[in-house]
Design a protein around this motif. Structure first.
Motif, short mmCIF file in Angstrom:
data_model
loop_
_atom_site.label_atom_id
_atom_site.label_comp_id
_atom_site.label_asym_id
_atom_site.label_seq_id
_atom_site.Cartn_x
_atom_site.Cartn_y
_atom_site.Cartn_z
N SER A 16 0.78 -0.77 0.50
CA SER A 16 0.30 -0.13 0.01
C SER A 16 1.57 1.09 0.38
O SER A 16 0.62 1.61 -0.97
N ASP A 17 2.15 1.38 0.50
CA ASP A 17 3.01 2.22 1.00
C ASP A 17 3.70 2.71 -0.36
O ASP A 17 3.82 3.39 -0.87
N LEU A 18 4.07 1.53 -1.28
CA LEU A 18 4.62 1.64 -2.22
C LEU A 18 3.87 2.35 -3.38
O LEU A 18 3.60 2.57 -4.30
N GLY A 19 2.46 2.31 -3.23
CA GLY A 19 0.80 2.49 -4.02
C GLY A 19 0.81 3.93 -4.25
O GLY A 19 1.09 4.46 -5.54
N LYS A 20 1.27 4.13 -2.53
CA LYS A 20 0.95 6.22 -2.28
C LYS A 20 1.79 6.37 -2.83
O LYS A 20 1.92 7.22 -3.48
N MET A 21 3.06 5.72 -3.30
CA MET A 21 4.22 6.75 -3.48
C MET A 21 4.21 6.46 -5.10
O MET A 21 4.66 7.90 -5.47
N CYS A 22 3.62 5.68 -5.74
CA CYS A 22 3.30 5.93 -6.78
C CYS A 22 3.02 6.81 -7.36
O CYS A 22 3.09 7.36 -8.54
N ARG A 23 1.43 7.10 -6.40
CA ARG A 23 0.26 8.05 -6.74
C ARG A 23 1.45 8.97 -6.82
O ARG A 23 0.53 9.81 -7.38
N SER A 24 1.89 9.52 -5.67
CA SER A 24 2.93 10.92 -5.78
C SER A 24 2.93 11.53 -6.28
O SER A 24 3.47 12.68 -7.09
N LYS A 25 4.07 10.27 -7.48
CA LYS A 25 4.91 10.31 -8.88
C LYS A 25 3.71 10.11 -10.23
O LYS A 25 4.58 10.63 -11.09
N LYS A 26 2.75 10.31 -9.69
CA LYS A 26 1.62 10.17 -11.18
C LYS A 26 1.84 9.45 -11.88
O LYS A 26 1.64 8.92 -13.19
N ALA A 38 -2.51 -5.32 -2.49
CA ALA A 38 -2.66 -5.10 -0.77
C ALA A 38 -3.89 -5.09 -0.15
O ALA A 38 -4.02 -6.41 0.81
N LEU A 39 -5.00 -4.78 -1.24
CA LEU A 39 -6.64 -5.18 -0.94
C LEU A 39 -6.41 -6.79 -1.30
O LEU A 39 -7.68 -7.51 -0.36
N THR A 40 -5.70 -7.62 -2.35
CA THR A 40 -5.94 -8.84 -2.16
C THR A 40 -5.63 -9.61 -0.69
O THR A 40 -5.67 -10.71 -0.58
N ILE A 41 -4.23 -9.34 -1.03
CA ILE A 41 -3.79 -9.95 0.77
C ILE A 41 -4.68 -9.97 1.95
O ILE A 41 -5.04 -10.35 2.71
N ARG A 42 -5.52 -8.09 1.99
CA ARG A 42 -5.90 -8.11 3.50
C ARG A 42 -6.98 -8.80 2.82
O ARG A 42 -7.41 -9.14 4.22
N SER A 43 -7.57 -8.75 2.23
CA SER A 43 -8.90 -9.70 1.98
C SER A 43 -8.97 -11.71 2.70
O SER A 43 -9.50 -11.76 2.97
N GLN A 44 -7.40 -11.76 2.07
CA GLN A 44 -7.20 -12.73 2.55
C GLN A 44 -6.91 -13.97 4.02
O GLN A 44 -7.48 -14.49 5.07
N CYS A 45 -6.04 -11.95 4.84
CA CYS A 45 -5.90 -12.24 6.24
C CYS A 45 -6.65 -11.15 7.30
O CYS A 45 -6.13 -12.18 8.62
#
Length: 543
Positions: A16-26, A38-45
Motif C-alpha cells: 500500500s505504501d508503494l502504491g501511495k509513493m507511485c501515486r505521488s509520482k503520478k 494490498a487489497l488481495t492480501i488484506r482480503s485473505q488475512c
C-alpha cells in the motif's frame, strides 16, 4: 520482511505504501497494481469488515478518480462505505470522508442530486466531530460546498434545514446559520429555537446573484479588460459585502466558543482525533481522544482523555491539580491512589492541557458499596492532609475496569502541613453539600457581607461526603435535594440547602449520629473513626 508470510498484514501495508509513493509520482497504473495487491492480501488475512480493507478500497478509488475512471472510483468508495457503515458509529469521521469522496465523484459524472445528498451527510458529521482541527466545539455556521453549477432543489433545502435543526440540538444553541453557494448565486439559511418550547423557526433568503450580467460567453471579451474593470462591470458589490459581513461577525453573534489551543502546541502530533465531549466545568472542557486509524504506533493507547483549559488565566488550577496529584501519589503505600483517583500523564500535561489514561463513567446514585468506597477516598485525603474543597456528585466517577468510584478535579484543592491550621483560600463556587458554617458564610457573601475567604476545616470534605451519601440513601431526600439544586437564584439555593441540612440533623437519627462521629474525629484526630462511620452508613442503608 523475509520472515513474514506472503499474506501477512505488514506485507499488505508495504504494498500500500508503494502504491501511495507511485501515486505521488503520478505513476497511476503502477500505483493501482500495488494497491490491488494490498487489497488481495488484506482480503485473505483479515476479517471482511476490517477497516484496513475499507482503506484499500478508498486508496484504489482515489487512483481511479485521478485517471478519470469515475464509475470504478464510485464502486470502490461504495465498498469502503459499506464496511465503515457496519463497523463504525454513524458520526465517525471516516464516514464523512467517504461521503465527501462520493459527493465529488458523483458531481464529476453529472449526478448532482446524489452529490448533494452525500455532501450534506458529510457536512453533518463534520459539524459535530471536527472539534480538534477546527478548534471550535460550538460551531454554529455551516458551509455548503459549491459542488455544482445549479442551485439547491426544494428537497435538498429541506434536508439541509433538517441537519441544521439536528446540529442546533447537539450544540445546545439557540440559533444556527448556514449558506449555500455555487458559481452564480448564494442563499442564506437561519434556524432558531423558540425559548421555553420545542418549536423551531426556519428562514431562507432569496437566491442572491453574486455577479451582474455575467455569462460564460463573456469570457473572450473579458480577456482584454483589467481586473478592476471586470470587478466594476460584473461584481455585485452589495451581495459580496453582505457575504463578507456574514463571515466576519463576532463570536457572540454566532454563539460559539473556541478551544484554547495554539496551532503550534504539540498535541500528540496529530496522532489522535476528538471523538466526543465528556463534560464542561468552570475552568475547562473535557474530551475523549481516539487513536487515528493510520496511527500504527504500538505504544500509543487507543484512547486518552484530555482536559482543555478555557482561558489562560485559569492555568493556576491546572498546575495545582498536577501538584496535588503528585502529593497524593507520594503518600500511597498500597496502590490505593490508582483505585481512588485518576492519574495525570505528566509528560503530556501542562498548564493548558491535562491528559488522563482512561474515560470514566458518570454515576447517578450511590449504592452501599460505593458509599463505603467514598468514605475510603475521603479517609485517604484526610491522611494526606489534602482538602478537595469541591466534593460534589459530578466529581464522582466510576471506573468500570475496577468497579470502583474515583474522585476527580483537584484544581481547587489545598494541601496543608500536619501542624498547619489549614490554608485560607479564595471561594470559587458554592457547594450545597457543605457544612452549616460554610453555607451560612456563603450566604453572607451573597448579601455583600464579609470577605470572600474561608478557613476550611480538616473534615470539610467528610461533611460533603456524608451529605452526598445521605441524599442518595433515600428517594424522597434525593428529590428534595434535586428540587433545591435547580433553583435559579443562588442565594435562595444556598438558603434552602442550609435549612434542609439543619432540619435533617434534627429529624434523622442516622444523620445526627454520623455528624457526632465526625465531630469526635475532628476533636480527637483519630483516623480509626472512619471505620465506625462506614458501619453506621451500612445501618443507614439497611434500615
Amino acid at each position: 520482511m523475509k520472515n513474514l508470510e506472503e499474506n501477512h498484514p505488514e506485507v499488505a501495508r508495504c504494498y500500500s505504501d508503494l502504491g501511495k509513493m507511485c501515486r505521488s509520482k503520478k505513476q497511476y497504473r503502477c500505483a493501482l497494481n500495488y494497491q490491488h495487491i494490498a487489497l488481495t492480501i488484506r482480503s485473505q488475512c483479515l476479517p471482511s469488515n476490517h477497516p484496513n480493507i475499507a482503506q484499500s478500497h478508498t486508496d484504489i478509488a482515489a487512483i481511479h478518480f485521478d485517471l478519470g475512471e469515475y464509475s470504478l472510483a464510485i464502486d470502490h468508495n461504495q465498498a469502503a462505505l459499506q464496511i465503515e457503515s457496519k463497523t463504525l458509529p454513524s458520526n465517525h469521521l471516516s464516514l464523512a470522508t467517504s461521503y465527501d469522496y462520493l459527493a465529488v465523484t458523483y458531481d464529476h459524472v453529472g449526478d448532482r442530486e446524489t452529490a448533494k445528498e452525500y455532501f450534506l451527510k458529510a457536512q453533518f458529521i463534520n459539524e459535530n466531530n471536527a472539534l480538534f482541527a477546527q478548534q471550535n466545539p460550538y460551531r454554529t455556521i455551516s458551509y455548503q460546498c459549491p459542488i455544482c453549477k445549479h442551485h439547491l432543489t426544494e428537497s435538498s433545502i429541506g434536508q439541509m434545514l433538517h441537519y441544521l435543526h439536528l446540529l442546533l440540538d447537539i450544540q445546545n444553541c439557540k440559533k444556527i446559520y448556514s449558506f449555500s453557494i455555487n458559481c452564480k448565486q448564494i442563499t442564506f439559511f437561519y434556524v432558531e429555537k423558540e425559548s421555553k418550547s420545542n418549536l423551531y423557526n426556519y428562514y431562507k433568503s432569496q437566491d442572491l446573484d453574486m455577479f451582474n450580467n455575467y455569462s460564460e460567453t463573456s469570457l473572450p471579451v473579458d480577456m482584454i479588460i483589467t481586473k478592476e474593470e471586470w470587478k466594476n462591470k460584473y461584481l455585485n458589490e452589495v451581495i459580496w459585502k453582505i457575504f463578507t459581513i456574514f463571515l466576519t461577525m463576532s463570536d457572540n453573534f454566532y454563539e460559539y466558543a473556541t478551544l484554547n489551543i495554539n496551532p503550534r502546541d504539540d498535541l500528540f502530533d496529530c496522532r489522535y482525533m476528538i471523538r466526543k465531549k465528556l463534560g464542561i466545568g468552570l475552568t475547562s472542557m473535557v474530551y475523549l481522544l481516539e487513536k487515528k486509524e493510520d496511527n500504527y504506533l504500538i505504544e500509543d493507547s487507543p484512547h486518552y482523555v484530555m482536559k482543555i483549559l478555557k482561558e489562560n488565566n485559569y492555568s493556576e488550577y491546572f498546575l495545582n491539580e498536577i501538584k496535588i496529584t503528585e502529593k497524593l501519589k507520594q503518600f500511597d503505600n498500597s496502590n490505593k491512589f490508582y483505585l481512588f483517583f485518576q492519574d495525570i500523564l505528566s509528560p503530556l500535561s501542562s498548564g493548558k492541557y491535562l491528559v488522563y489514561e482512561k474515560e470514566l463513567q458518570c454515576i447517578d446514585s450511590l449504592a452501599l458499596i460505593q458509599s463505603k468506597q467514598f468514605i475510603d477516598i475521603t479517609h485517604y485525603l484526610y491522611d494526606c492532609h489534602i482538602i478537595h474543597c469541591d466534593v460534589r456528585p459530578k466529581n464522582l466517577m466510576l471506573d468500570r475496569d475496577t468497579n470502583h468510584i474515583k474522585l476527580i478535579d483537584f484544581g481547587f484543592a489545598i494541601a496543608y502541613d500536619e501542624d498547619d491550621d489549614r490554608s485560607t483560600v479564595d471561594i470559587m463556587d458554592p457547594v450545597m453539600y457543605a457544612n452549616d458554617k460554610f453555607l451560612d458564610f456563603h450566604l453572607e457573601l451573597l448579601t455583600g457581607k464579609g470577605f470572600p475567604y474561608y478557613h476550611y476545616e480538616q473534615t470539610f470534605d467528610l461533611t460533603c461526603t456524608l451529605n452526598i451519601i445521605m441524599s442518595n440513601s433515600n428517594a424522597d431526600m434525593k428529590r428534595n435535594i434535586q428540587s433545591i439544586n435547580i433553583l435559579p437564584d443562588v442565594q435562595k439555593r444556598q438558603l434552602e440547602s442550609l435549612k434542609f441540612w439543619q432540619n435533617l440533623k434534627q429529624t434523622n437519627k442516622h444523620y445526627s449520629k454520623l455528624l457526632n462521629l465526625m465531630k469526635q474525629l475532628d476533636e480527637s484526630n483519630q483516623s480509626s473513626s472512619f471505620a465506625v462511620l462506614k458501619d453506621e452508613i451500612e445501618k443507614l442503608f439497611n434500615n
